[in-house]
Write an enzyme that holds these catalytic residues in place. Structure first.
Site, PDB file in Angstrom:
ATOM      1  N   GLY A  68      -0.047  24.150 107.393  1.00 10.04           N
ATOM      2  CA  GLY A  68      -0.326  23.730 108.660  1.00 10.04           C
ATOM      3  C   GLY A  68      -1.462  24.261 109.434  1.00 10.04           C
ATOM      4  O   GLY A  68      -1.933  25.246 108.968  1.00 10.04           O
ATOM      5  N   GLY A  87      -3.419  25.243 112.998  1.00  7.46           N
ATOM      6  CA  GLY A  87      -3.020  25.288 114.566  1.00  7.46           C
ATOM      7  C   GLY A  87      -4.628  25.288 115.202  1.00  7.46           C
ATOM      8  O   GLY A  87      -5.640  25.436 114.698  1.00  7.46           O
ATOM      9  N   ASP A 141       3.398  29.525 125.089  1.00  6.37           N
ATOM     10  CA  ASP A 141       3.305  28.337 124.370  1.00  6.37           C
ATOM     11  C   ASP A 141       4.465  27.858 123.541  1.00  6.37           C
ATOM     12  O   ASP A 141       4.415  27.566 122.319  1.00  6.37           O
ATOM     13  CB  ASP A 141       2.046  28.582 123.567  1.00  6.37           C
ATOM     14  CG  ASP A 141       1.507  27.246 122.833  1.00  6.37           C
ATOM     15  OD1 ASP A 141       1.902  26.146 123.235  1.00  6.37           O
ATOM     16  OD2 ASP A 141       0.652  27.235 121.943  1.00  6.37           O
ATOM     17  N   LYS A 195      -1.016  33.319 108.251  1.00 11.50           N
ATOM     18  CA  LYS A 195      -1.804  32.644 108.944  1.00 11.50           C
ATOM     19  C   LYS A 195      -3.140  33.368 108.848  1.00 11.50           C
ATOM     20  O   LYS A 195      -3.313  34.525 109.546  1.00 11.50           O
ATOM     21  CB  LYS A 195      -0.942  32.759 110.474  1.00 11.50           C
ATOM     22  CG  LYS A 195      -1.830  31.994 111.613  1.00 11.50           C
ATOM     23  CD  LYS A 195      -1.256  32.335 113.120  1.00 11.50           C
ATOM     24  CE  LYS A 195      -2.067  31.872 114.080  1.00 11.50           C
ATOM     25  NZ  LYS A 195      -1.458  32.060 115.294  1.00 11.50           N
TER      26      LYS A 195
END
Length: 969
Positions: free
Chosen positions: A671, A673, A792, A692
């Site tokens: 993923g 972002g 968010d 991440k």
């Protein structure tokens, strides 16, 4: 409760295939064919031009003069005429008024079901004189059913169900002698059922449920001897069941659920030996049930709840091994439960509550291996609870409350590993709580109140999911177990009216989502622990009749609005509650006068302290000088230890992460972002983590640096099962990353947008996901000090594990609200989820998260993100100027994700309630939105027994769920 007509599982939905194989008289000349085709093509293109959405893939083939090659069109073999128009589930939006029916004289079938058609049904539909199949179901059509439909003498199927049709059922429908199927269910039709429907001698299915029909059931319906389904549920029908219905020998489904019918069930119903579904619930029936109700041995769903039935259970039901769902609750049945019921190997749900059954619970009920719900509460059943019941291992809910059970709780209940609810309250049970009960890891509600249980309260070690714990009105002694503080999701704790002693454990302050606390009528002593200041979710408290003393905690539940009744008869409590004495101002009660003899001692102590301070300051100066030298050295000189690695367990090693991600190879990326990319990494230990990696963490990249530090600061303060766990982080010029627990299920967005996964994502899973998100946000807003605002919340930032348990992630934009600082900031969040007030103010507050939660909840319900148009309309605080096309008039059922079946029974009520809360969260005024604490309380509140809603799932509009003036849900 809703009618979720289980009977509809039997609907064969007789589909009539009209294809090119149909042979009809054809034109003899090609020119005549072309003229006919051109006329039909012109009519279809004119209708297409009038539709509100014209660019669907469906219409890409609609061009030229030969409609026989168009999508959704079938023609007769010669190609001279259109015979079938099937645009079912193609997203057609518009009206029927520009469709020229006269242009299709040979049309046999018209299926426009499951679209967004609105307006009325034109009366000129009578021009379709050869029509056999007419299906306008699942649209938004309004007005009355045209009388002219009754003139379409060739009709064999008429389905107008699931619309907003009003008025009476036309008597002209009695002329349709060829009609096999008549479905008018789920509308707003009123008036009586026409006697003329009894003339439809070919009819096999008559579905009129969920309307507003009144009057009695016509006896003429007994003439429909080919009928297999007669469903009249959820209307306002009165009178009694006509005995003539006993002539319907082929009936498999008969439904009268939720009407105003009275009288006894006619004995003629005994003749219906093919019945699989019989629903009599929620009427005003009296007398006995028919003796041979299951004579045919096929009955699967039998419900008679909420009537005034008396007498015993019919003998035929004892041998009815076909039963799957069986409800007799809320009547006046009598009899010995041990003798009157048999073994039902397929039984899934049984509710016999609120009757007058007696006797002992049969031991052979342990053979109900498919049973998930057992409720026999509020009867006169006695004896011991048979240990064999622990063999019914599929049980999710057991309610044996308000009977006369005695003896001990069977330890065999520990085998019920799927158990969610256990209610044994208001009996005569004695002894200790078996240790095995504490091993039920999925248990959410445990109520053992009002028995004679004694001994210490056991450690509920494995029951980490407990939401409701009531052990009141027993004889429990000794201390409150410290382990109760580990039940992090507990919302109600009632230990009142026992013999508990000692002090209240400080660990109870860890119950961050606790709403109700009752420890009254015990022998507790000492001070209320200062950790109770953390119980910010607490709304109701009762500590009366103990021996407590000292100040009340400094939170709202113990504030000035509290009642003295909650604290009376204690030793010396004080606080800001009317009736309690005020607490003395804070003073140091250890200060004593200084005597002359002590002066020397004091001087020596001061001198010694001064020397210690001097030494500490000196060492600190030396340390900071050395540290400054190290910081001033070039970075290259520090390469021997360049990484600051931190973790909760100390096992995260930087080299392992680099190796597991192949130095952050794109193949490992799962993923991307705004601030970084996420990688899957399997460590040498076999543990899988998510890493991440930030796009760049340099001093000149302020946004990423701020995101990195915000995420660390936020997650190091959080411990919640619905918030992703941070294992560690690394900050360096080359690689900067955070290490999280890995979520096998991926993001909520991915599940909703992948067809196969969305179809497995059923309503129960969706409800639990929404509750989990609410629990996490409530904890962040009220369980953390100071509060944390995520800013968010979106479906991409909600991750699911393999059990569909949600975990909020991505705290890069999170803000910690400090009361002594400004909470204004630049915009952060995801468009489409951000609160509207952020367009004109940048103040961070919890109501921003509340709005985002509302959008996410709607997305879970709809299966897709709600459009901006819908959101803007829903934000309107006034309903006075709405038009018929406004989303406020949209039926809730049409908004639900169509990829899964509509919810039923209690689940349907949960979905409606969830939608109501979501819409409250979308209020245009932040102050009118509920808090996440209120949202969680509403979602988790026990609504049991469930009462019927004022209207049904199939009739509720979004406008009916919106309260523009209040934040209350």
């Amino acid at each position: 409760m809703f009618l979720h007509v289980l009977m509809l599982a039997l609907v064969s939905s007789s589909q009539y295939a009209y294809s090119s194989s149909v042979t009809l008289p054809s034109f003899s000349a090609n020119s005549e064919n072309e003229v006919a085709q051109g006329k039909e093509a012109k009519a279809l293109l004119k209708w297409k031009a009038s539709l509100e959405v014209k660019n669907q893939p469906l219409f890409s083939s609609w061009s030229g003069s030969n409609p026989c090659n168009w999508t959704g069109i079938s023609c007769e073999k010669s190609g001279s005429a259109v015979t079938f128009l099937n645009l079912s589930s193609f997203g057609v939006k518009g009206t029927l008024h520009n469709l020229s029916f006269v242009s299709f004289p040979n049309l046999l079938g018209l299926d426009l079901s499951n679209n967004s058609l609105h307006g009325t049904i034109p009366s000129n539909i009578v021009n379709l004189s050869k029509l056999s199949h007419l299906d306008f179901s699942a649209n938004q059509l309004t007005g009355t059913i045209p009388f002219e439909i009754g003139l379409l003498g060739s009709l064999s199927k008429l389905d107008l169900s699931s619309n907003n049709l009003t008025g009476y059922i036309p008597t002209s429908l009695g002329n349709l002698s060829n009609l096999n199927i008549l479905k008018l269910a789920e509308n707003n039709l009123s008036g009586p059922i026409p006697q003329q429907l009894g003339m439809l001698s070919s009819l096999s299915e008559l579905l009129l449920y969920t309307n507003k029909l009144t009057g009695s059931i016509p006896s003429s319906l007994g003439n429909l001897t080919r009928l297999t389904m007669l469903v009249l549920c959820e209307n306002q029908l009165s009178g009694s069941i006509p005995p003539s219905l006993g002539k319907l020998k082929h009936l498999t489904a008969l439904g009268f659920f939720s009407n105003k019918l009275v009288g006894t069930i006619p004995p003629e119903i005994n003749s219906l030996t093919h019945l699989k579904f019989l629903q009599l619930s929620y009427n005003q029936f009296t007398g006995h049930l028919p003796e041979n109700i299951c004579l045919g041995g096929l009955l699967e769903n039998f419900t008679a709840s909420g009537n005034h039935f008396t007498g015993q259970i019919p003998k035929s039901l004892k041998n009815c091994t076909s039963l799957i769902r069986f409800r007799l609750d809320n009547n006046k049945f009598i009899g010995n439960i041990e003798n009157d019921l048999g073994i039902y190997p397929r039984l899934d749900y049984m509710n016999l509550s609120n009757n007058r059954f007696r006797g002992k619970l049969p031991r052979n009920w342990g053979q109900f291996h498919s049973l998930t719900n057992l409720d026999i509460s509020n009867n006169d059943i006695s004896g011991r609870i048979p240990p064999e019941l622990g063999d019914a291992i599929q049980l999710h809910a057991i309610d044996l409350s308000s009977n006369h059970f005695n003896g001990e709780i069977p330890k065999e209940f520990g085998k019920l590993t799927s158990l969610l609810t256990l209610h044994l309250d208001n009996n005569k049970l004695s002894g200790k709580i078996p240790h095995s009960i504490g091993m039920l890891s999925k248990l959410e509600k445990l109520n053992l109140a009002a028995n004679n249980l004694s001994g210490p309260i056991p450690e509920l070690i494995q029951s980490q999911n407990l939401l409701f714990l009531n052990l009141s009105k027993n004889k429990f002694s000794e201390h409150i177990p410290l382990q109760i503080g580990n039940l992090r999701y507990l919302q109600l704790l009632d230990l009142s009216h026992n013999c508990l002693t000692g002090e209240m454990p400080r660990q109870l302050g860890q119950l961050q989502v606790l709403v109700t606390l009752n420890l009254s009528h015990n022998k507790l002593s000492g001070l209320i622990p200062p950790t109770f200041d953390r119980l910010s979710s607490l709304m109701s408290v009762d500590l009366s009749y103990n021996q407590l003393e000292g100040p009340l905690p400094n939170i709202a539940a113990f504030g000035s609005k509290g009642s003295m009744d909650a604290y009376r008869n204690n030793k010396g409590l004080c606080g800001n509650v009317t009736g309690l004495k005020a607490c003395p101002s804070k003073v140091n009660h250890n200060i004593v006068p200084v005597k002359k003899d002590n002066k020397v001692v004091i001087m020596i102590s001061v001198l010694a302290a001064s020397i210690v301070i001097f030494i500490v300051v000196g060492i600190s100066l030396i340390f900071f000088r050395r540290l400054r030298k190290v910081q001033n050295k070039p970075r290259e000189a520090q390469k021997h230890d360049p990484f600051a690695v931190w973790s909760f367990d100390g096992k995260m090693v930087y080299e392992n992460i680099i190796e597991a991600t192949n130095d952050f190879d794109d193949k490992q990326c799962i993923g991307v972002g705004g601030y970084g990319s996420v990688y899957r990494a399997e460590l040498p230990t076999g543990q899988v983590v998510a890493v991440k990696k930030l796009h760049g963490l340099r001093d000149d990249n302020i946004a990423n640096l701020k995101s990195f530090t915000s995420e660390i600061h936020a997650l190091t303060k959080i411990r919640h099962r619905n918030i992703v766990k941070l294992h560690g982080f690394c900050s360096h010029q080359r690689h900067s990353f955070l290490v999280y627990e890995f979520m096998e299920g991926g993001s909520l967005w991915n599940i909703l947008n992948t067809e196969e996964q969305a179809m497995k994502f059923d309503w129960l899973k969706r409800i639990n996901v929404v509750k989990g998100i609410a629990s996490a946000l409530s904890y962040m807003h009220y369980g953390c000090s100071p509060p944390i605002i995520h800013r968010d919340i979106s479906t991409k930032n909600v991750l699911l594990d393999s059990e569909y348990e949600p975990h909020i992630s991505d705290f890069g934009t999170a803000r910690i609200l400090r009361p002594d600082t400004s909470n204004w900031t630049s915009f952060a969040g995801t468009f489409g989820y951000a609160a509207p007030e952020l367009a004109y103010t940048m103040e961070v507050n919890d109501k921003c998260d509340v709005y985002s939660f509302g959008v996410v909840t709607l997305e879970v319900i709809m299966g897709r993100h709600p459009s901006d148009i819908i959101l803007i309309s829903l934000l309107s605080a006034s309903l006075s100027s709405l038009t018929s096309t406004n989303p406020h008039h949209m039926l809730l059922k049409d908004m639900l994700d169509q990829r899964i079946t509509l919810p039923t029974y209690e689940v349907a009520e949960e979905v409606v309630f969830m939608a109501k809360i979501a819409l409250a969260c979308l209020h245009v005024s932040p102050h009118s939105r509920p808090t996440m604490q209120q949202v969680l309380h509403k979602l988790s509140a026990q609504r049991y027994p469930i009462n019927p809603l004022p209207t049904t799932l199939h009739m509720i509009t979004l406008g009916e769920l919106i309260d523009p003036n209040s934040s209350s849900t």
